[in-house]
Scaffold this motif. Structure first.
Motif, PDB file in Angstrom:
ATOM      1  N   PHE A 205      -2.885  -8.786  -8.251  1.00 28.98           N
ATOM      2  CA  PHE A 205      -3.682  -7.729  -7.624  1.00 28.98           C
ATOM      3  C   PHE A 205      -2.178  -7.637  -7.071  1.00 28.98           C
ATOM      4  N   TYR A 206      -2.226  -6.491  -6.369  1.00 28.55           N
ATOM      5  CA  TYR A 206      -1.182  -5.875  -6.496  1.00 28.55           C
ATOM      6  C   TYR A 206      -0.302  -4.925  -5.828  1.00 28.55           C
ATOM      7  N   ASP A 207       0.181  -4.507  -5.166  1.00 33.58           N
ATOM      8  CA  ASP A 207       0.658  -2.818  -4.121  1.00 33.58           C
ATOM      9  C   ASP A 207       2.314  -2.333  -4.253  1.00 33.58           C
ATOM     10  N   VAL A 208       1.885  -1.402  -4.703  1.00 31.53           N
ATOM     11  CA  VAL A 208       3.167  -0.944  -5.333  1.00 31.53           C
ATOM     12  C   VAL A 208       5.027  -0.375  -4.555  1.00 31.53           C
TER      13      VAL A 208
ATOM     14  N   LEU B 277      -3.831  -3.875  -1.125  1.00 30.90           N
ATOM     15  CA  LEU B 277      -3.203  -3.657   0.067  1.00 30.90           C
ATOM     16  C   LEU B 277      -2.260  -4.837   0.750  1.00 30.90           C
ATOM     17  N   ILE B 278      -0.712  -4.764   0.766  1.00 35.35           N
ATOM     18  CA  ILE B 278       0.093  -5.728   0.967  1.00 35.35           C
ATOM     19  C   ILE B 278      -0.056  -6.455   2.142  1.00 35.35           C
ATOM     20  N   ALA B 279      -0.447  -5.033   3.132  1.00 36.31           N
ATOM     21  CA  ALA B 279      -0.442  -5.276   4.103  1.00 36.31           C
ATOM     22  C   ALA B 279      -1.319  -6.531   4.355  1.00 36.31           C
TER      23      ALA B 279
ATOM     24  N   GLU C 204       7.402   1.535   8.258  1.00 40.33           N
ATOM     25  CA  GLU C 204       6.075   2.724   9.096  1.00 40.33           C
ATOM     26  C   GLU C 204       5.298   3.720   7.833  1.00 40.33           C
ATOM     27  N   LYS C 205       6.217   3.844   6.753  1.00 38.85           N
ATOM     28  CA  LYS C 205       5.190   4.459   5.747  1.00 38.85           C
ATOM     29  C   LYS C 205       4.315   3.717   4.678  1.00 38.85           C
ATOM     30  N   GLY C 206       4.698   2.975   4.718  1.00 39.07           N
ATOM     31  CA  GLY C 206       3.711   2.154   4.103  1.00 39.07           C
ATOM     32  C   GLY C 206       3.192   2.592   2.312  1.00 39.07           C
ATOM     33  N   SER C 207       2.398   2.112   1.808  1.00 36.62           N
ATOM     34  CA  SER C 207       1.775   2.422   0.512  1.00 36.62           C
ATOM     35  C   SER C 207      -0.145   2.712   0.882  1.00 36.62           C
ATOM     36  N   LEU C 208      -0.198   2.634   1.983  1.00 32.16           N
ATOM     37  CA  LEU C 208      -1.923   2.852   2.208  1.00 32.16           C
ATOM     38  C   LEU C 208      -2.552   4.278   1.290  1.00 32.16           C
ATOM     39  N   SER C 209      -1.821   5.979   0.971  1.00 35.04           N
ATOM     40  CA  SER C 209      -2.189   6.364   0.450  1.00 35.04           C
ATOM     41  C   SER C 209      -2.107   6.337  -1.206  1.00 35.04           C
ATOM     42  N   ALA C 210      -1.215   5.740  -1.790  1.00 37.18           N
ATOM     43  CA  ALA C 210      -1.102   5.321  -2.890  1.00 37.18           C
ATOM     44  C   ALA C 210      -1.691   4.045  -3.450  1.00 37.18           C
TER      45      ALA C 210
ATOM     46  N   SER D  57      12.952   2.584  -7.669  1.00 37.77           N
ATOM     47  CA  SER D  57      14.143   3.484  -8.634  1.00 37.77           C
ATOM     48  C   SER D  57      14.640   4.504  -7.885  1.00 37.77           C
ATOM     49  N   ARG D  58      14.240   5.713  -7.322  1.00 31.94           N
ATOM     50  CA  ARG D  58      14.762   6.857  -7.850  1.00 31.94           C
ATOM     51  C   ARG D  58      14.447   7.561  -6.015  1.00 31.94           C
ATOM     52  N   ASP D  59      14.111   6.450  -5.033  1.00 30.77           N
ATOM     53  CA  ASP D  59      14.093   6.652  -3.668  1.00 30.77           C
ATOM     54  C   ASP D  59      13.243   7.621  -2.743  1.00 30.77           C
ATOM     55  N   GLU D  60      12.134   7.571  -3.616  1.00 29.20           N
ATOM     56  CA  GLU D  60      11.318   9.112  -3.374  1.00 29.20           C
ATOM     57  C   GLU D  60      10.070   8.496  -2.578  1.00 29.20           C
ATOM     58  N   ASP D  61       9.499   9.045  -2.392  1.00 32.07           N
ATOM     59  CA  ASP D  61       8.252   9.192  -1.270  1.00 32.07           C
ATOM     60  C   ASP D  61       6.982   8.747  -1.725  1.00 32.07           C
ATOM     61  N   ILE D  62       6.442   8.121  -1.203  1.00 36.06           N
ATOM     62  CA  ILE D  62       4.906   7.655  -2.035  1.00 36.06           C
ATOM     63  C   ILE D  62       3.817   7.883  -0.423  1.00 36.06           C
TER      64      ILE D  62
END
Length: 190
Positions: free
Chosen positions: A11-14, A43-45, A93-99, A127-132
């Motif tokens: 079970f994981y969340d990016v 979802l880790i949240a 703030e952004k989190g990972s819900l959509s991803a 790694s690349r500090d890009e949006d998800i």
């Protein structure tokens, strides 16, 4: 003929760097360790809320330890990790819900792509500090992982459907239930 592989669910969340480390080790050694690895986007949240835990980065001593620990573990496991420059914005703030909804849709429709797309999302954030969180970022990750534009766009359109939302919720609840029994989000089935 050797022993039958045991099933192991991850079970994981990016959004979690520790999940990425576990993911990479399990993907590398699944054949050697004779395990049937089942990837379960979660979802880790939701897990944090259910358990009453706070993200480690919100606790000063844990935050300091986390930064060093992730750097050292990344080197040891040979996973190219670096903290996002605007860490709190990315995580809180952004989190990972959509991803994670996208990965849930991938798992439902194209499970053969789940490992690659998950890895690419982790690479973007850790790694690349890009949006998800934005649709174009998720599409870019899916395409870089080898998914066609049409496939990725179709899955992205599904992330707001009740089917995908409910599946992510069910998987997160399953992780919480396993955690109640074992204390781990990684579960080895007999």
């Amino acid at each position: 003929m050797g022993p039958v592989p045991r099933t192991l669910e991850l079970f994981y969340d990016v959004l979690s760097p520790y999940s990425w480390l576990g993911f990479e080790v399990l993907c590398r050694y699944k054949n050697i360790w004779n395990i049937n690895l089942q990837l379960r986007p979660t979802l880790i949240a939701g897990i944090m809320k259910d358990s009453g835990n706070k993200p480690p980065a919100l606790l000063p001593r844990k935050a300091q330890y986390l930064r060093n620990d992730i750097r050292l573990l990344g080197q040891h496991v040979q996973v190219p990790m670096q903290f996002p420059k605007d860490f709190f914005s990315v995580i809180l703030e952004k989190g990972s819900l959509s991803a994670m909804r996208f990965l849930t849709a991938v798992n439902m429709e194209h499970p053969e792509m789940l490992e690659k797309v998950s890895r690419e999302l982790w690479m973007r954030v850790w790694s690349r500090d890009e949006d998800i969180s934005e649709p174009q970022s998720i599409l870019a990750a899916a395409e870089k992982a080898g998914m066609s534009t049409e496939q990725a766009q179709g899955l992205l359109e599904e992330i707001s459907t009740p089917k995908v939302k409910n599946k992510l919720k069910e998987t997160t609840e399953a992780a919480c239930k396993y955690g109640e029994r074992s204390g781990w989000a990684l579960y080895l089935q007999p």
